[in-house]
Design an enzyme around this catalytic site. Sequence first.
Site, PDB file in Angstrom:
ATOM      1  N   ASP A 270      42.278  67.769  18.025  1.00  0.00           N
ATOM      2  CA  ASP A 270      42.968  67.063  16.631  1.00  0.00           C
ATOM      3  C   ASP A 270      42.306  67.567  15.502  1.00  0.00           C
ATOM      4  O   ASP A 270      40.775  68.232  14.872  1.00  0.00           O
ATOM      5  CB  ASP A 270      43.345  66.090  16.616  1.00  0.00           C
ATOM      6  CG  ASP A 270      44.495  65.117  17.686  1.00  0.00           C
ATOM      7  OD1 ASP A 270      44.847  65.849  18.157  1.00  0.00           O
ATOM      8  OD2 ASP A 270      43.607  64.291  18.165  1.00  0.00           O
TER       9      ASP A 270
HETATM   10  N1  URA Z   1      42.292  62.828  22.656  1.00  0.00           N
HETATM   11  C1  URA Z   1      42.687  63.066  21.312  1.00  0.00           C
HETATM   12  O1  URA Z   1      43.442  62.441  20.281  1.00  0.00           O
HETATM   13  N2  URA Z   1      42.460  63.810  20.517  1.00  0.00           N
HETATM   14  C2  URA Z   1      41.991  65.141  20.246  1.00  0.00           C
HETATM   15  O2  URA Z   1      41.659  65.816  19.331  1.00  0.00           O
HETATM   16  C3  URA Z   1      41.562  65.516  21.373  1.00  0.00           C
HETATM   17  C4  URA Z   1      42.059  64.757  22.639  1.00  0.00           C
END
Ligand code: URA
Length: 230
Positions: free
Chosen positions: A102
């Site tokens: 993310d």
């Molecule tokens: N899980 C998440 O919620 N976000 C990420 O960036 C990676 C794994």
Amino acid sequence: MERLDKIIARAFALGRRDAKRAIKSGAVSVAGEVCTDCEAKVAPEQVSLHGKPAQYQEHLYLMLNKPQGVISASESAREKTVIDLVPPRWRRKGLFPAGRLDKDTVGFVLITDDGVFAHNILSPKKHVEKTYYVQTDKPVPADLPAKFAAGVELFDGTLCMSAALEICGEKEAVVKIKEGKYHQIKRMFRANGLSVTYLKRTAIGAVALDESLAPGECRELRAEELQLLM
Ligand code: URA
């Protein structure tokens, strides 16, 4: 500087005897000149066999320490991407992040132009674990490791594979997952009444993020690291 026969054997996956034979036959050049001395000490980057450089590598594999605020995409008209962080000397066509973090997640992103490799890293069937360090808004309950191990059901009914959770502080945990559902870690915690306030991927399989990389920096994977992921 290294012995010529050693370089040829390693670079072209030949036995030492075949490497020597190739050198003696005149098929090997050093800095553009034929060299038939197996014991010559030379720089690997100057060596070629039948014109093919010893250091030729078909694909590129980079470890990036992703900072916050950068998206895990190959290109974007509006936002900075992880590919924008790759220094010019490694820029080439077809580079993409093998797996997405993310925008606010930090840590280990693998960047490559090798689609088969990326598939192997990402496919849940291949069981390559991704390790995350997590901070939460509330204390991590003592029964959460058991719940993660049993497989968390997300709010939309999606069932997650068994995951390992280790509590490492009042509001801190290390989680290992083998799949990569959208916002998976955040949703696994959310389904258990906690919000993730900080998320960092610290390892892919047995390869840990090189902590000497500052946020935004990358380096090539070392041969032994690549081996661990292949
Ligand atoms: N899980 C998440 O919620 N976000 C990420 O960036 C990676 C794994």
